[in-house]
Design a protein around this motif. Structure first.
Motif, PDB file in Angstrom:
ATOM      1  N   LEU A  83     -16.598   8.556  -5.548  1.00 17.79           N
ATOM      2  CA  LEU A  83     -15.597   8.767  -6.671  1.00 17.79           C
ATOM      3  C   LEU A  83     -15.364   7.399  -7.218  1.00 17.79           C
ATOM      4  O   LEU A  83     -15.004   6.439  -6.528  1.00 17.79           O
ATOM      5  N   VAL A  84     -15.463   7.292  -8.723  1.00 22.11           N
ATOM      6  CA  VAL A  84     -15.019   5.877  -9.153  1.00 22.11           C
ATOM      7  C   VAL A  84     -13.942   6.461 -10.001  1.00 22.11           C
ATOM      8  O   VAL A  84     -14.068   6.840 -11.115  1.00 22.11           O
ATOM      9  N   ASN A  85     -12.687   5.856  -9.694  1.00 19.33           N
ATOM     10  CA  ASN A  85     -11.423   5.990 -10.431  1.00 19.33           C
ATOM     11  C   ASN A  85     -11.425   4.580 -11.524  1.00 19.33           C
ATOM     12  O   ASN A  85     -10.908   3.594 -11.274  1.00 19.33           O
ATOM     13  N   ASN A  86     -11.908   5.002 -12.636  1.00 23.90           N
ATOM     14  CA  ASN A  86     -12.179   3.900 -13.565  1.00 23.90           C
ATOM     15  C   ASN A  86     -11.143   4.155 -14.771  1.00 23.90           C
ATOM     16  O   ASN A  86     -10.779   3.140 -15.624  1.00 23.90           O
ATOM     17  N   ALA A  87     -10.741   5.424 -15.005  1.00 26.93           N
ATOM     18  CA  ALA A  87     -10.202   5.663 -16.709  1.00 26.93           C
ATOM     19  C   ALA A  87      -8.825   4.662 -16.548  1.00 26.93           C
ATOM     20  O   ALA A  87      -8.002   4.780 -15.442  1.00 26.93           O
ATOM     21  N   GLY A  88      -8.554   4.170 -17.534  1.00 25.19           N
ATOM     22  CA  GLY A  88      -7.542   3.387 -17.910  1.00 25.19           C
ATOM     23  C   GLY A  88      -7.261   2.726 -19.321  1.00 25.19           C
ATOM     24  O   GLY A  88      -8.172   3.163 -20.126  1.00 25.19           O
ATOM     25  N   SER A  89      -6.158   2.463 -19.449  1.00 23.34           N
ATOM     26  CA  SER A  89      -5.853   1.825 -20.857  1.00 23.34           C
ATOM     27  C   SER A  89      -4.502   1.248 -20.978  1.00 23.34           C
ATOM     28  O   SER A  89      -3.653   1.029 -19.611  1.00 23.34           O
ATOM     29  N   SER A  90      -3.792   0.343 -21.649  1.00 24.42           N
ATOM     30  CA  SER A  90      -2.765  -0.054 -21.650  1.00 24.42           C
ATOM     31  C   SER A  90      -2.286  -0.292 -23.224  1.00 24.42           C
ATOM     32  O   SER A  90      -2.976   0.301 -24.107  1.00 24.42           O
ATOM     33  N   PHE A  91      -1.288  -0.961 -23.371  1.00 21.31           N
ATOM     34  CA  PHE A  91      -0.568  -1.252 -24.782  1.00 21.31           C
ATOM     35  C   PHE A  91      -0.015  -2.563 -24.726  1.00 21.31           C
ATOM     36  O   PHE A  91       0.683  -3.069 -23.654  1.00 21.31           O
ATOM     37  N   LEU A 117      -6.811  12.146  -7.244  1.00 21.51           N
ATOM     38  CA  LEU A 117      -8.202  12.077  -7.133  1.00 21.51           C
ATOM     39  C   LEU A 117      -8.627  11.605  -5.799  1.00 21.51           C
ATOM     40  O   LEU A 117      -9.447  12.055  -5.228  1.00 21.51           O
ATOM     41  N   MET A 118      -8.049  10.610  -5.404  1.00 19.85           N
ATOM     42  CA  MET A 118      -8.195  10.136  -4.029  1.00 19.85           C
ATOM     43  C   MET A 118      -7.797  11.180  -2.870  1.00 19.85           C
ATOM     44  O   MET A 118      -8.652  11.203  -2.084  1.00 19.85           O
ATOM     45  N   ASP A 119      -6.666  11.815  -3.057  1.00 17.58           N
ATOM     46  CA  ASP A 119      -6.306  12.543  -2.124  1.00 17.58           C
ATOM     47  C   ASP A 119      -7.228  13.567  -2.048  1.00 17.58           C
ATOM     48  O   ASP A 119      -7.557  13.916  -0.822  1.00 17.58           O
ATOM     49  N   ALA A 120      -7.652  14.303  -3.235  1.00 16.47           N
ATOM     50  CA  ALA A 120      -8.573  15.334  -3.108  1.00 16.47           C
ATOM     51  C   ALA A 120      -9.993  14.696  -2.557  1.00 16.47           C
ATOM     52  O   ALA A 120     -10.678  15.504  -1.695  1.00 16.47           O
ATOM     53  N   ILE A 133     -15.043   5.653  -2.172  1.00 16.28           N
ATOM     54  CA  ILE A 133     -14.222   5.752  -3.351  1.00 16.28           C
ATOM     55  C   ILE A 133     -13.956   4.408  -3.949  1.00 16.28           C
ATOM     56  O   ILE A 133     -13.549   3.583  -2.998  1.00 16.28           O
ATOM     57  N   ILE A 134     -14.217   4.151  -5.338  1.00 12.87           N
ATOM     58  CA  ILE A 134     -14.042   2.957  -5.764  1.00 12.87           C
ATOM     59  C   ILE A 134     -12.841   3.004  -6.699  1.00 12.87           C
ATOM     60  O   ILE A 134     -13.241   4.022  -7.875  1.00 12.87           O
ATOM     61  N   ARG A 172     -15.472   4.836   3.066  1.00  9.82           N
ATOM     62  CA  ARG A 172     -15.140   3.620   2.475  1.00  9.82           C
ATOM     63  C   ARG A 172     -14.251   3.709   1.195  1.00  9.82           C
ATOM     64  O   ARG A 172     -14.718   4.627   0.453  1.00  9.82           O
ATOM     65  N   VAL A 173     -13.198   2.835   1.178  1.00 16.53           N
ATOM     66  CA  VAL A 173     -12.623   2.770  -0.101  1.00 16.53           C
ATOM     67  C   VAL A 173     -12.578   1.468  -0.503  1.00 16.53           C
ATOM     68  O   VAL A 173     -12.239   0.448   0.169  1.00 16.53           O
TER      69      VAL A 173
END
Length: 251
Positions: A83-91, A117-120, A133-134, A172-173
């Motif tokens: 799992l790659v948790n990459n989605a992101g944004s800022s303002f 998503l990490m929990d799952a 998981i990254i 591994r995380v």
């Protein structure tokens, strides 16, 4: 052959992860809000690397979008190994001057979504006794820079703990903490990057390769490039007021 699920896979670091993993023969689940761009990425990777690519259109700040993505992570028929948790944004703007509704949305995207998503993933991967998981964090996690850095610091802390907690069951995380990277990120948020020196910019390809190398070495934090490793060390040991002043540049 393994399957990787990548959020925010149409551009920037997420797209670089998709490209690199596809080149190594991994099947993919690519997640983003833009179906047209997702299909374009999927078509290119299928054609070039002969892999399977599942397209999942989802807004991770919505309950439905997050639930759909969690369902893909926990699939037993097409299990996700990475799992790659990459989605992101800022303002632009600092907390206290911004619209708190936008802050809520950023909190959902940068904290709530990766937490769910990490929990799952942890539950599914623990049962199979393997998985990775990254979590794409940021160098901002090591500096006081308002809510964005606070969200990334939370992600780094949780990743470090999870890497220790779940090592015995083969999971591994990692928290990936790049500095400034040439992507659409700053353009989308309308940030002025003219004051950021050229030497501080990284390219997505080397960032992803460094992350995957560090994952194989079992490192819970990946900081790509020697220059940012030095800056991270200084951020952790220099006076907070100095770090905050320097970190404010480029925001």
């Amino acid at each position: 052959m393994t399957r990787a699920l990548i959020t925010g896979a149409t551009a920037g670091i997420g797209h670089a992860f998709a490209t690199e993993l596809a080149s190594r023969g991994h099947d993919l689940v690519v997640v983003a809000r833009d179906t047209v761009r997702l299909e374009s990425v999927a078509t290119e990777l299928r054609s070039r690397h002969g892999i399977e690519v599942d397209v999942l259109t989802a807004d991770l700040t919505s309950d439905d979008g997050l639930a759909t993505t969690v369902g893909a992570v926990t699939s037993t028929t097409r299990p996700v190994d990475l799992l790659v948790n990459n989605a992101g944004s800022s303002f632009p703007g600092w907390f206290g001057t911004t619209d708190v509704a936008e802050e809520d949305q950023q909190l959902d995207l940068l904290v709530r979504a990766p937490m769910h998503l990490m929990d799952a993933a942890l539950k599914a991967m623990s049962g199979r006794h393997h998985g990775d998981i990254i979590n794409v964090a940021s160098m901002a996690a090591f500096t006081p820079r308002g809510t964005y850095s606070a969200h990334k610091a939370w992600l780094v802390n949780l990743s470090q703990w999870a890497n220790l907690q779940y090592a015995d069951v083969g999971v591994r995380v990692q928290a990936l903490c790049p500095g400034f990277v040439r992507t659409e990120f700053h353009q989308r948020m309308g940030a002025d990057t003219s004051t950021i020196p050229r030497w501080m910019w990284l390219r997505t390809g080397p960032v992803v390769k460094a992350s995957l190398r560090d994952l194989e070495r079992g490192r819970s934090i990946s900081i790509p490039s020697l220059r940012y490793k030095v800056l991270a060390f200084l951020s952790r040991h220099a006076p907070t007021t100095l770090v905050a002043k320097v970190a404010k540049r480029g925001r």
